[in-house]
Design a protein around this motif. Structure first.
Motif, PDB file in Angstrom:
ATOM      1  N   ASP A  20      17.727  46.905 -25.278  1.00 41.29           N
ATOM      2  CA  ASP A  20      16.382  47.322 -25.660  1.00 41.29           C
ATOM      3  C   ASP A  20      15.320  46.255 -25.397  1.00 41.29           C
ATOM      4  O   ASP A  20      14.131  46.498 -25.564  1.00 41.29           O
ATOM      5  N   ASP A  21      15.770  45.056 -24.984  1.00 40.32           N
ATOM      6  CA  ASP A  21      14.804  44.014 -24.650  1.00 40.32           C
ATOM      7  C   ASP A  21      14.617  43.876 -23.137  1.00 40.32           C
ATOM      8  O   ASP A  21      13.974  42.947 -22.659  1.00 40.32           O
ATOM      9  N   LYS A  22      15.168  44.819 -22.377  1.00 36.87           N
ATOM     10  CA  LYS A  22      15.112  44.738 -20.920  1.00 36.87           C
ATOM     11  C   LYS A  22      13.960  45.583 -20.369  1.00 36.87           C
ATOM     12  O   LYS A  22      13.699  46.672 -20.854  1.00 36.87           O
ATOM     13  N   SER A  23      13.302  45.064 -19.336  1.00 36.30           N
ATOM     14  CA  SER A  23      12.237  45.803 -18.667  1.00 36.30           C
ATOM     15  C   SER A  23      12.823  46.649 -17.546  1.00 36.30           C
ATOM     16  O   SER A  23      13.785  46.252 -16.882  1.00 36.30           O
ATOM     17  N   ILE A  24      12.234  47.804 -17.339  1.00 32.76           N
ATOM     18  CA  ILE A  24      12.666  48.660 -16.233  1.00 32.76           C
ATOM     19  C   ILE A  24      12.236  48.022 -14.908  1.00 32.76           C
ATOM     20  O   ILE A  24      11.122  47.545 -14.765  1.00 32.76           O
ATOM     21  N   GLU A  98      10.221  44.589  -9.142  1.00 30.34           N
ATOM     22  CA  GLU A  98      10.612  44.090 -10.462  1.00 30.34           C
ATOM     23  C   GLU A  98       9.656  42.989 -10.899  1.00 30.34           C
ATOM     24  O   GLU A  98       8.933  42.416 -10.082  1.00 30.34           O
ATOM     25  N   LYS A  99       9.672  42.698 -12.187  1.00 32.20           N
ATOM     26  CA  LYS A  99       8.878  41.589 -12.693  1.00 32.20           C
ATOM     27  C   LYS A  99       9.562  40.266 -12.354  1.00 32.20           C
ATOM     28  O   LYS A  99      10.771  40.116 -12.529  1.00 32.20           O
ATOM     29  N   ARG A 100       8.763  39.329 -11.854  1.00 31.10           N
ATOM     30  CA  ARG A 100       9.267  37.995 -11.530  1.00 31.10           C
ATOM     31  C   ARG A 100       8.306  36.941 -12.051  1.00 31.10           C
ATOM     32  O   ARG A 100       7.106  37.170 -12.167  1.00 31.10           O
ATOM     33  N   TYR A 109       4.609  41.820 -11.101  1.00 31.43           N
ATOM     34  CA  TYR A 109       5.519  42.669 -10.331  1.00 31.43           C
ATOM     35  C   TYR A 109       5.602  42.161  -8.894  1.00 31.43           C
ATOM     36  O   TYR A 109       4.593  41.782  -8.288  1.00 31.43           O
ATOM     37  N   HIS A 110       6.814  42.138  -8.385  1.00 31.55           N
ATOM     38  CA  HIS A 110       7.056  41.695  -7.011  1.00 31.55           C
ATOM     39  C   HIS A 110       7.789  42.787  -6.253  1.00 31.55           C
ATOM     40  O   HIS A 110       8.747  43.388  -6.754  1.00 31.55           O
ATOM     41  N   SER A 111       7.340  43.057  -5.038  1.00 33.54           N
ATOM     42  CA  SER A 111       8.005  44.027  -4.167  1.00 33.54           C
ATOM     43  C   SER A 111       8.746  43.293  -3.064  1.00 33.54           C
ATOM     44  O   SER A 111       8.147  42.481  -2.343  1.00 33.54           O
ATOM     45  N   THR A 112      10.035  43.590  -2.910  1.00 32.31           N
ATOM     46  CA  THR A 112      10.784  43.024  -1.796  1.00 32.31           C
ATOM     47  C   THR A 112      10.497  43.783  -0.505  1.00 32.31           C
ATOM     48  O   THR A 112      10.984  43.406   0.554  1.00 32.31           O
ATOM     49  N   PHE A 128       2.823  50.883  -6.229  1.00 30.77           N
ATOM     50  CA  PHE A 128       4.241  51.183  -6.006  1.00 30.77           C
ATOM     51  C   PHE A 128       4.395  52.273  -4.948  1.00 30.77           C
ATOM     52  O   PHE A 128       5.210  52.170  -4.030  1.00 30.77           O
ATOM     53  N   GLU A 129       3.597  53.330  -5.105  1.00 36.26           N
ATOM     54  CA  GLU A 129       3.686  54.449  -4.176  1.00 36.26           C
ATOM     55  C   GLU A 129       3.277  54.025  -2.766  1.00 36.26           C
ATOM     56  O   GLU A 129       3.904  54.403  -1.776  1.00 36.26           O
TER      57      GLU A 129
END
Length: 219
Positions: A20-24, A98-100, A109-112, A128-129
């Motif tokens: 429950d402490d994890k980010s999506i 994901e958050k980095r 947020y970072h996009s690979t 994101f889209e």
């Protein structure tokens, strides 16, 4: 939005540790014919979202990301329960958002996909889209340049033969340079040439078999 979600009560799990402490974070898979599989993951074991749409459904995809960015997950599953559509999607080309840690203790947020950072104040769901389209265009262009050389199919066949030449578990160590090379060409999962795409996937399955055999021996 839940109507798009393949994660439901029928395939739910009770996690065996605290999540429950994890980010999506988001693993996004794209197919050669522009289908999209959006995974909302909590870690390597558990996920709370899996939807399959298309790149052309821009408004729907924005709404999915908006929904997930505000979601407090209550139904949790894992990748083994989602059926044939997800098994199919795992052969598509993937990037992650994901958050980095950025700097000065800040997380962005970072996009690979295009290797950009963007913050909390941006319209994240729209970014994101947009990232999905940018990633598809860039990676598909790599396929087109690769196909300039018509001999590449022969080269892939040689790679496949090399990967299956020996069966002993130590062969994985010997094949690491070739495996690394093949991993850098994952854009071929979008290749419009079905023969090349299929042969590339066969090579990657052989890479996975070598890795699994080696890990089994190590354990």
């Amino acid at each position: 939005m839940e109507k798009y979600n393949l994660v439901n009560k029928n395939n739910s799990f009770v996690p065996n540790y605290k999540i429950d402490d994890k980010s999506i974070y988001f693993d996004i898979y794209l197919s050669p014919d522009k289908q999209v599989c959006i995974i909302g993951a909590l870690d390597n074991n558990y996920l709370c979202w899996c939807s399959i749409t298309s790149l052309s459904e821009r408004e729907t995809n924005v709404q999915i990301f908006q929904y997930l960015l505000n979601l407090n997950p209550t139904i949790i599953s894992n990748q083994t329960t989602l059926g044939v559509r997800f098994d199919e999607a795992r052969n598509w080309h993937r990037f992650r958002i994901e958050k980095r840690h950025y700097k000065n203790g800040e997380y962005l947020y970072h996009s690979t996909g295009t290797h950009i950072f963007f913050g909390e104040n941006s319209n994240k769901e729209e970014v994101f889209e947009s990232e999905m389209h940018s990633f598809y265009r860039t990676e598909f262009a790599k396929c087109e340049y690769r196909l300039i050389d018509r001999s590449y199919l022969k080269l892939l066949k040689k790679y496949q033969k090399i990967l299956t030449t020996k069966q002993h578990v130590e062969y994985y160590e010997e094949m690491k340079p070739l495996i690394s090379l093949l991993e850098t060409e994952s854009y071929l999962k979008l290749c419009p040439n079905e023969k090349i795409r299929s042969l590339y996937l066969e090579c990657m399955r052989e890479c996975s078999n070598l890795y699994n055999s080696n890990m089994t021996a190590v354990r």
